[in-house]
Structures are given as structure tokens and as C-alpha cells.
Design an enzyme around this catalytic site. Structure first.
Site, PDB file in Angstrom:
ATOM      1  N   GLY A 158     -44.831  -7.168  23.461  1.00 47.96           N
ATOM      2  CA  GLY A 158     -44.855  -8.620  23.379  1.00 47.96           C
ATOM      3  C   GLY A 158     -46.203  -9.231  23.059  1.00 47.96           C
ATOM      4  N   GLY A 169     -47.826  -8.914  20.279  1.00 52.19           N
ATOM      5  CA  GLY A 169     -47.933  -9.237  18.865  1.00 52.19           C
ATOM      6  C   GLY A 169     -48.442  -8.103  17.997  1.00 52.19           C
ATOM      7  CE  LYS A 170     -47.032  -2.413  20.071  1.00 52.80           C
ATOM      8  NZ  LYS A 170     -46.373  -3.279  21.058  1.00 52.80           N
ATOM      9  CB  THR A 171     -44.621  -6.144  14.961  1.00 52.14           C
ATOM     10  OG1 THR A 171     -44.084  -5.038  15.679  1.00 52.14           O
ATOM     11  CG2 THR A 171     -43.946  -6.221  13.603  1.00 52.14           C
ATOM     12  CB  SER A 172     -47.516 -10.632  14.586  1.00 52.05           C
ATOM     13  OG  SER A 172     -46.228 -11.046  14.966  1.00 52.05           O
ATOM     14  CG  ASP A 188     -41.439  -0.163  18.652  1.00 54.28           C
ATOM     15  OD1 ASP A 188     -40.545   0.277  19.392  1.00 54.28           O
ATOM     16  OD2 ASP A 188     -42.121  -1.162  18.937  1.00 54.28           O
ATOM     17  CB  THR A 243     -39.925 -11.214  16.505  1.00 52.87           C
ATOM     18  OG1 THR A 243     -40.411 -11.424  15.174  1.00 52.87           O
ATOM     19  CG2 THR A 243     -39.910  -9.728  16.794  1.00 52.87           C
TER      20      THR A 243
END
Length: 590
Positions: free
Chosen positions: A23, A25-28, A50, A508
Site C-alpha cells: 500500500g 505505492g511501490k507499483t506507482s 507480485d 488500484t
């Protein structure tokens, strides 16, 4: 306070890993980095390892194992390593050559051997190692960026090269829940190359992502320390979502800003020494190419959003309504599920406290590798009707090994060596944890059990592996515990079990929660409630940035309310995290 993150200036190595608490914001941040480097003319491959990947939501494109070029971003390619698909391919590669040559009963036994969670782990790791060790990949792309799983899974994934290399070196009898070691022996060189790449500071950078919140900074610190120990020394930290300025007349904005600053003042010493950058809190969600570019532009606040002010919302329930419902229906097993970082632990703790206050005997536990129940109840007296535990993988593994060896009876030295070797397989941890999970659920016959589960991928792996574990436990111990036999029927019984999907009012988390609900329904488990947590819309903030973000929430609240859930509760963003029994008791009255 911190220099603003600019991938074009701050990223140097060809391999880049992003990790951190769910949560944050790694992907962002991984997507921001990938787009910025591609815009610079670099050829970039962005890979998700992931199980709960949401790359496709950010780029609004379907992804698969094979790299796909991202429309409107020249030089950028992305792929998603689906662990289940990788396991399916791995099984077929192992078993396929023997079809038609061996009796069907033998083929079935081989498939059973390769049906457990451990196969999923090693199959995904094979894909991961290939990218790290393949010189062709290294020469084709300027950068390979890994959007990794939440911290607990990442540590397991990145420690597998050492664990499996060591296991293969020590294993001499051919025993393993993965099948004959001859199937893995040819991977030794690949694994070693992967280890070498991970620990080479000229090749690999680990980027820890955290929010300006105490729990995520502590998690980043733990990840930094543990990953350093397995050789990943080149690290940097990004503080994501830092509020730059605020309306001092708005109580919510003031609390939001001061809370962030107080958390940063307590940053662990090890992180203080690290090169650190920040990304601002912006009034838009980071989906779509324009937004990914905007946040690292000279003016990240220039992007105009649809206000959302015209969206009308029907009345929504509160957390108190959720607790009242479970109490009135005498629900015996309650799960909180959702993407990492949405607040499952807080909601689970609050539900447990609320039911305790209604006079029920309650047991609260976690199967999350990154458990935070101790943090929730630190230095706090609790009601005698409430008990708390967590499933500790290390302890469960040790107990399980002892029990299996004890039940094996008198063994020769060779037989004991064979059995001990089998129990050194990484599969043993999954089996032991699963058995402990079944035993905790068994407690529901005498008290309500509230379970704070692991992030989505791990949770589904745990639940969907029931039949596989039946087989594995029978093989290892010669018997299946009664608690395991009863587990799946109990989970599928809506009168006995209640599932709460926890999400945030953002694109997301809602997309991810939708996929979770679909997967649960395929497993014949139907969620009872959705809880939308940390809503700025519900606070009535007037701060320009926070108000713009709150207006954008309405689209996602409405989607959940009208399309996805039978029952929905909305929880406002809190000025202060509720810690301790008494504060949680206040929380459930909101």
C-alpha cells in the site's frame, strides 16, 4: 526536506527493485520510474513478480508473461509473472515427458507431488532468476525494473537464491516435496548468477518505498536490514505521498501534515543514513501515462482532474453496523482480506474489540508474514474476553519437524537422514503454517475467531491450497488432522464464516479487491461486507489538495456501492491512528 525523486537523474543501475510495505505505492513509483527512463530514450522492461500485481490497472492494458510494449511510451515494455501460470508450466515441463510412458497412477502421483504452494514459489523464482541471469536480457534492455510483492513476500523471493542453492548443495538423497532433485540440479548455475547479480552494486539497486507513516518506515528499515544480510547493499529510500503545504485553518489537513512530519522525525537511524528522495501527495490517482509523467514534471500539481462534485452517494453504513451484523448473526469466523496496506489489521482489531465489548469471547489472530497486531495493542490492557495470537512460521516449522520425526518411530541413520532432508524443503514452512491456520479456525467452536489475513496473493494461495495440503500432510505424517478436514466446508458456510473485503477509495485498491472477490467466489466463498477505509471524502476536508483528492474518491465509493458489494461501510481518514484497546473501542463507535 527531501530532494524530489527524478528517475532520470537518480537511477543508475540496469536492475532496479522496488519493495516496501503493502500500500505504500511501490507499483506507482516503479511505473513512474519506467516511464521516465523510457522517455529519456532508454529501453526498459518493467516486470511484476507480485501475486497481487496491479500493473495492468496503472497502464490500463492487459499483461502476460511475455513482454508487451506499452502504447504511447516508446521503448517501454512490461510483463507480469503470474505465479500460478508459472507453476502450471513448470508442472507440465516436469511431468509431460513421462505421459504415455509411465502408468497413469505414477503420473498422478507426480502431479500430486507438484501441486503444493512450494511449486508455485519455485516456478515463479525460475522466471525471476532467468531475467537476472540471462545475458540476452541484460544486453537487450538498458533497465529491468522489478515491481516486487509486499515486503514479506519480497524477502522470501529474494532470499530463495541462497536458500535453494544451499538446499541443493546439501541434498544428497533426492528427497523433496518438489520431486526428484535431478529436476532442479541444472538450475544451480542459474541460481548462482542470480545471487551474483543481486549482490553486485554496479548492476542492482534496491529502492525502498515508504509513506511518511511510522509503520511503513519501520517496515522499510526491516527490509533494508534483512536484504543487506543476503548481499543487496546498494539501497535508496523514497518517501511517497509527502504533503507539501496545507490549509492551516483545516483541522484534517493540519493533522495530516503534522502526522507525516512526526513520523519522519522518528525515522529509524539506519534509514537516516540512506540516500532519500520524496514524491509529493497529489490530488489525483497515479493511473494512466499522463499522470505518471506529471508527478515528476516541473509542476506536479498542474494536472486537472474531473472534480467528482456532481456524484451523488447513497447513505453508507459504519464499522459499528458491521460489528452489529456479525454479533446479531453469531458469525463464528471472520476474515479481513484485501490488498496489502489498506488497513486489514486495524479493521480486524477493531471488529474483535467491538465484538468483545458486546460480550462475546473473541480470539484475534494473524496469518500475515508482516503481522502488526503487537503494534496495534502495544502497552495496552485488554478485556479478559479477548485473546490475541499470531502464527509464527519459524516456531510452526520447528514444531512440525519434531512431530513428523517423532511419529516416524525407529529409523536407521539413512532413513532419518532422508526424512530430515525432506523436511528442509521450503515446502515445510507452508505446510506447517497451513496446519496452524486450520487449528486456529477450529477455535470457532467455543469463541469467535477474527483473522487478519495476509495480502491477497498469499491469502488465496493459503485457501486454495487446502486439497493440496490434505495430500501433503497425509504423505508426511500419515494422517490428516480433523481441523484440516473441517476447514473448507467451514469457510464456505455463510452462516458460520463472514468475509470482510477491505479497500481504499482509489482505483488500484478497488480493482484489486474486485479480483479478490471474483477469486473467492470461484472458491465458493462469498464476501459479506466491503469496508472502504481511510476516506478523505468522509472527513469533509476543505484543504484544496485534500478536497480535490476526496472528490476523486466518490467515483470509487459509488462503484463499490452500486456494482460490487451487498453491504458497504465507509470509514473516514483518522487524525490519529487508533492504537490500544481503549482507542479501538472509541473507533468502533464512529
Amino acid at each position: 526536506m527531501y530532494i524530489r525523486y527524478n528517475p532520470q537523474r537518480h537511477v543508475e543501475t540496469p536492475y532496479i527493485f522496488f519493495t516496501g510495505k503493502g500500500g505504500v505505492g511501490k507499483t506507482s513509483v516503479a511505473c513512474i520510474t519506467a516511464v521516465a527512463l523510457a522517455d529519456q530514450g532508454k529501453k526498459v522492461l518493467l516486470v511484476s513478480t507480485d501475486p497481487a500485481s496491479n500493473l495492468q490497472d496503472v497502464f490500463k492494458i492487459e499483461l502476460s508473461r511475455e513482454p508487451v510494449e506499452i502504447p504511447s511510451v516508446k521503448n517501454l515494455f512490461a510483463s507480469n509473472i503470474d505465479p500460478e501460470e508459472a507453476a502450471k508450466a513448470y508442472r507440465e515441463k516436469t511431468v509431460g515427458p513421462y505421459r504415455g510412458k509411465l502408468p497413469e497412477s505414477v503420473i498422478n502421483q507426480m502431479e500430486e507431488q507438484l501441486s503444493g504452494a512450494c511449486t508455485v514459489e519455485i516456478a515463479a523464482f525460475n522466471e525471476f532468476s532467468h531475467l537476472l541471469a540471462d545475458n540476452g536480457i541484460f544486453s537487450e534492455y538498458d533497465h529491468v525494473i522489478f515491481d516486487t510483492a509486499p515486503t514479506g513476500h519480497t524477502l522470501r523471493l529474494l532470499s530463495l537464491p541462497t536458500a535453494w542453492s544451499g538446499y541443493l548443495e546439501e541434498a544428497t538423497h533426492g528427497a523433496s516435496c518438489l520431486g526428484p532433485l535431478s529436476g532442479l540440479g541444472d538450475k544451480k548455475d542459474l541460481y548462482q548468477k542470480a545471487v551474483d547479480s543481486l549482490s553486485d552494486g554496479d548492476k542492482t539497486t534496491l529502492i525502498l518505498v515508504a509513506r511518511p507513516e511510522e509503520s511503513t518506515l519501520l517496515e522499510a528499515n526491516r527490509a533494508s536490514r534483512e536484504l543487506s544480510e543476503i548481499g543487496i547493499k546498494k539501497q535508496m529510500l523514497i518517501i511517497n505521498g509527502l504533503l507539501q503545504s496545507y490549509d492551516q485553518n483545516d483541522e484534517i489537513a493540519t493533522a495530516f501534515y503534522k502526522g507525516q512530519q512526526n513520523s519522519l522525525a522518528k525515522i529509524p537511524e539506519q534509514l537516516k543514513k540512506m540516500v532519500t528522495y520524496s514524491l509529493p501527495f497529489v490530488p489525483y490517482s497515479l493511473t494512466g501515462i499522463k499522470r505518471l509523467r506529471q508527478i515528476v514534471s516541473t509542476d506536479p500539481f498542474a494536472f486537472k482532474e474531473v472534480s467528482g462534485e456532481e456524484t451523488e452517494l447513497a447513505p453508507l453504513s459504519s464499522l459499528k453496523d458491521v460489528i452489529d451484523d456479525f454479533s446479531a448473526n453469531n458469525t463464528r469466523v471472520i476474515f479481513t482480506m484485501g490488498k496489502g496496506g489498506v488497513g486489514k489489521t486495524s479493521i480486524a482489531a477493531a471488529i474483535a474489540v467491538g465484538l468483545t465489548e458486546k460480550g462475546h469471547r473473541v480470539h484475534l489472530t494473524t496469518t500475515d508474514p508482516a503481522a502488526h497486531l503487537d503494534y496495534m495493542f502495544q502497552n495496552s490492557a485488554i478485556n479478559e474476553k479477548l485473546s490475541i495470537s499470531s502464527i509464527d512460521p519459524e516456531k510452526e516449522v520447528e514444531n512440525y519437524k519434531k512431530e513428523v520425526i517423532a511419529k516416524a518411530g525407529e529409523l536407521s541413520d539413512d532413513e532419518l537422514a532422508y526424512l530430515q532432508e525432506d523436511l528442509e524443503s521450503p515446502c515445510t514452512e507452508e505446510i506447517a503454517v497451513f496446519r496452524a491456520f486450520a487449528e486456529v479456525v477450529e477455535r470457532s467452536e467455543r469463541e469467535i475467531v477474527v483473522i487478519d489475513t495476509a495480502p491477497t496473493g498469499h491469502t488465496l494461495l493459503l485457501l486454495d491450497s487446502s486439497e493440496a495440503y490434505h495430500k501433503e500432510m497425509s504423505r508426511s505424517t500419515g494422517e490428516i488432522p480433523e481441523s484440516v478436514k473441517k476447514l473448507l466446508p467451514r469457510l464456505r458456510n455463510r452462516e458460520e464464516t463472514g468475509v470482510v473485503i477491505v479497500t481504499l477509495p482509489e482505483a488500484t485498491p478497488v480493482f484489486e479487491a474486485t479480483r479478490l472477490q471474483d477469486d473467492l467466489k470461484r472458491a465458493e466463498i462469498t464476501p459479506k461486507w466491503w469496508v472502504i477505509n481511510r476516506s478523505l471524502y468522509a472527513t469533509g476536508t476543505t484543504d484544496p489538495v485534500l478536497k480535490a483528492r476526496s472528490a476523486s474518491e466518490k467515483e470509487w465509493i459509488k462503484k463499490v456501492q452500486e456494482e460490487l458489494a451487498d453491504h458497504v461501510a465507509l470509514i473516514p481518514w483518522m487524525k490519529k491512528v487508533k492504537i490500544g484497546y481503549d482507542q479501538l473501542k472509541e473507533f468502533v463507535q464512529l
